[in-house]
Write an enzyme that holds these catalytic residues in place. Structure first.
Site, mmCIF file in Angstrom:
data_model
loop_
_atom_site.group_PDB
_atom_site.id
_atom_site.type_symbol
_atom_site.label_atom_id
_atom_site.label_comp_id
_atom_site.label_asym_id
_atom_site.label_seq_id
_atom_site.Cartn_x
_atom_site.Cartn_y
_atom_site.Cartn_z
ATOM 1 N N ASP A 297 0.853 -1.174 0.000
ATOM 2 C CA ASP A 297 0.000 0.000 0.000
ATOM 3 C C ASP A 297 0.891 1.225 0.000
ATOM 4 O O ASP A 297 1.880 1.272 0.728
ATOM 5 C CB ASP A 297 -0.867 -0.003 1.267
ATOM 6 N N ASP B 252 -3.123 4.599 -2.305
ATOM 7 C CA ASP B 252 -4.197 5.068 -1.426
ATOM 8 C C ASP B 252 -4.645 6.495 -1.737
ATOM 9 O O ASP B 252 -3.805 7.391 -1.907
ATOM 10 C CB ASP B 252 -3.677 5.013 0.023
ATOM 11 N N GLU C 254 -6.446 3.805 -5.857
ATOM 12 C CA GLU C 254 -7.713 4.040 -5.167
ATOM 13 C C GLU C 254 -8.102 5.456 -5.567
ATOM 14 O O GLU C 254 -7.705 6.426 -4.949
ATOM 15 C CB GLU C 254 -7.574 3.917 -3.648
ATOM 16 N N HIS D 87 -10.734 -3.865 2.976
ATOM 17 C CA HIS D 87 -10.704 -3.537 4.408
ATOM 18 C C HIS D 87 -11.580 -2.333 4.759
ATOM 19 O O HIS D 87 -11.677 -1.981 5.927
ATOM 20 C CB HIS D 87 -9.256 -3.256 4.821
ATOM 21 N N ASP D 88 -12.179 -1.697 3.748
ATOM 22 C CA ASP D 88 -13.066 -0.557 4.007
ATOM 23 C C ASP D 88 -14.529 -0.914 3.780
ATOM 24 O O ASP D 88 -15.409 -0.071 3.978
ATOM 25 C CB ASP D 88 -12.735 0.615 3.067
HETATM 26 C C1 NOJ Z 1 -8.383 4.608 1.990
HETATM 27 C C2 NOJ Z 1 -7.990 3.430 2.800
HETATM 28 O O1 NOJ Z 1 -8.389 2.263 2.149
HETATM 29 C C3 NOJ Z 1 -8.636 3.599 4.142
HETATM 30 O O2 NOJ Z 1 -8.562 2.445 4.929
HETATM 31 C C4 NOJ Z 1 -8.008 4.783 4.804
HETATM 32 O O3 NOJ Z 1 -8.674 5.034 6.019
HETATM 33 C C5 NOJ Z 1 -8.069 6.026 3.935
HETATM 34 N N1 NOJ Z 1 -7.780 5.774 2.557
HETATM 35 C C6 NOJ Z 1 -7.105 7.068 4.412
HETATM 36 O O4 NOJ Z 1 -5.785 6.651 4.158
#
Ligand code: NOJ
Ligand code: CA
Length: 555
Positions: A102, A205, A262, A335-336
């Site tokens: 990441d 990210d 992302e 994970h989100d």
């Molecule tokens: C996206 C990540 O996937 C998430 O877990 C994170 O909280 C935010 N970006 C901030 O880095």
């Protein structure tokens, strides 16, 4: 693959996302770690994945579970040492597994030495690595609401009256100032240092947030707090392209690395810039159908009434837009996100192997690289928590507070947080049915295990030819080595009309057709003649059963 070019080696990969804190705890301190991951790599090889993506393992105070980095070039002691990391790389290489990390470069932790230096001395060269501004009349510089924290995206600098720093995410995640060329160079050399260690690439990210509108002007409020979402001035804003081009040219491109951005806020007609032949990234995640159940990914209390038909249309729209210009990164979970079984299967009685296999086939056959999130291949479901205090993730607490502030009851707020909390996917991985699911040797895990149905664990499913895990293994085999490989990797995506609103159907290339009934109602569908390679029911009848999913090779 025919027409194989150096640019496209990564199109053949199957990615597996590891959330390190919850994968395997080798030293029984309650937190998963690098030696734990290394020890389990052979099992991932057996599943059939080809690349792992590690969520952050860098040194971090863990305010946002590692997405707040205090040292980009050190491993957090919770996860092990740099020697443990190097060992993971060696073992992965021996097994033929590639490693992606990441990359979190929109912000650092407030504990990063750059930020500490910036706070200590306003004249420090590191001051301009971050975004500091003056407030007005005791108020922050503008009315932007941060993604996390349910409040302003500015935090007052202690000991410096009227001075604030900016953070799109939590106050402990100060934003880096990408306008500063020295900051950019520091980031590029850090990236190249990691690439030199043999990484295959990065999941990048929050990357569409690195360019902020330089007017820092207030916006029309969109909530009862008088604030407006920070993304309206910081997500995919004009000028972002220059940063991304430079980033790519200085790092990823020369290394022929794979990158998965992302990249929220990118419209379909802009995809060519992001993932086209000359795009900034190899792939980007498209959140349109992952977030079909909520009005916005950050406001979970605004639920939608989505239908299988809407989901099928959203998938097709995404696939066709991506196909026009580049390559997709297909996922159901990360994970989100909540567990996909709990999200997409509306009837609890089908949140079982049948439902999990239906979802698996639905997305794994799409054009692009499949991403599996740890535990998805076991058919895990969400945790159920009875009180807001049982949530670990900061955004669960933010969302709860925001829901109450917007007039929702405590019950409704809790239901929404339960449904959407990021903690759902972050619980320890169940390896077997022993204490703590074999995650460790008995020490209390950092986050309690989520209750799963009997038999939902790696050992039981590995030994069961009808398990969800075995189904995923078969999916990987079909893509990695089977007569269907060419169609599954290279074949064009085309939506098929099954003449039933609950059935999502599509073709890949000349020979592959996939039919998924995403409802509890049997559906009469005219299936083509051909060989059935995958089916989550014992047979194919005159109608498709509830949540039945079928892959047919048509001659
Ligand atoms: C996206 C990540 O996937 C998430 O877990 C994170 O909280 C935010 N970006 C901030 O880095
Ligand atoms: Ca540990």
């Amino acid at each position: 693959m025919t027409n194989e070019t150096s640019r496209t080696w990564w199109q053949q990969e199957i990615f597996y996302q590891i959330y390190p804190a919850s994968f395997k705890d080798s030293n029984n301190d309650g937190i998963g770690d690098l030696p734990g991951i290394t020890a389990e790599l052979p099992k991932l090889k057996e599943l059939g994945i080809t690349t792992i993506w590690l969520s952050p393992v860098y040194k971090s105070p863990m305010v946002d579970n590692g997405y707040d980095i205090a040292d980009y070039q050190a491993i957090d002691p919770r996860f092990g040492t740099m020697a443990d990391f190097d060992q993971l790389m060696t073992t992965a290489k021996d097994l033929g597994i590639k490693v992606v990390m990441d990359l979190v470069v929109n912000h650092t932790s407030d504990q990063h030495r750059w930020f500490q230096a910036a706070l200590k001395d306003p004249a420090s060269p590191y001051r301009d690595f971050y975004i500091f501004r003056q407030g007005h009349d005791g108020q922050p510089p503008n009315n932007w609401r941060s993604n996390f924290g349910a409040g302003s995206s500015w935090t007052a600098v202690p000991g410096e009256p009227n001075t604030y720093y900016h953070h799109v995410f939590s106050p402990q995640q100060p934003d880096l100032n990408w306008e500063n060329p020295k900051l950019r160079q520091a980031i590029y050399s850090m990236i190249n240092w990691w690439l030199a260690k043999g990484l295959a690439g990065f999941r990048v990210d929050a990357i569409t947030f690195i360019k902020k509108d330089q007017d820092f002007a207030s916006i029309t409020p969109d909530g009862s707090d008088g604030l407006g979402k920070v993304k309206r001035k910081t997500e995919n804003r004009p000028g972002l392209d220059q940063f991304l081009k430079e980033l790519n040219a200085a790092t990823f491109k020369p290394a022929n690395a794979v990158t998965i951005g992302e990249a929220s806020g990118v419209a379909y007609d802009q995809l060519g810039d992001f993932i086209g032949e000359k795009g900034y990234f190899s792939m980007i995640f498209d959140f349109h159908y992952a977030d079909i159940d909520v009005a916005s990914g950050s406001e979970w209390f605004k639920q939608t009434n989505w239908t299988p038909k809407m989901l099928g249309e959203a998938i097709a729209k995404s696939q066709l837009a991506i196909q026009k210009v580049g390559w997709g990164a297909n996922f159901l979970e990360n994970h989100d996100q909540p567990r996909s079984l709990s999200k997409y299967i509306r009837e609890p009685q089908y949140r079982n192997a049948i439902g999990a296999k239906a979802l698996a086939l639905l997305y794994f056959g799409l054009r692009g690289c499949p991403f599996i999130y740890q535990g998805q291949e076991l058919g895990m479901v969400n945790a159920v928590r009875t009180n807001i205090d049982q949530f670990n993730d900061l955004s669960a607490h933010d969302n709860y507070r925001r829901a109450l502030a917007e007039g929702y009851s405590e019950d409704v707020a809790l239901t929404c947080v339960n449904r959407r909390s990021r903690d759902n996917a972050r619980t320890p991985y169940p390896w077997d049915d022993s204490q703590n699911g074999g995650f460790n040797a008995g020490h209390e895990p950092w986050l309690p295990l989520a209750k799963q149905a009997a038999g939902v664990n790696w050992q039981a499913e590995h030994d069961d030819p009808n398990s969800v895990w075995t189904f995923y293994q078969t999916l990987c085999r079909l893509r990695n080595a089977s007569p269907l490989r060419a169609d599954l990797i290279e074949g064009d995506f085309a939506p098929l009309d099954a003449h039933n609103d609950n059935v999502i159907a599509y073709a890949r290339g000349q020979h592959v057709q996939i039919f998924v009934n995403l409802s509890s109602k049997p559906a009469v569908v005219d299936l083509p003649a051909g060989h059935v390679w995958l089916n989550n029911y014992p047979d194919v009848g005159t109608s498709i059963q509830p949540y039945q999913a079928i892959l047919i090779e048509v001659k």
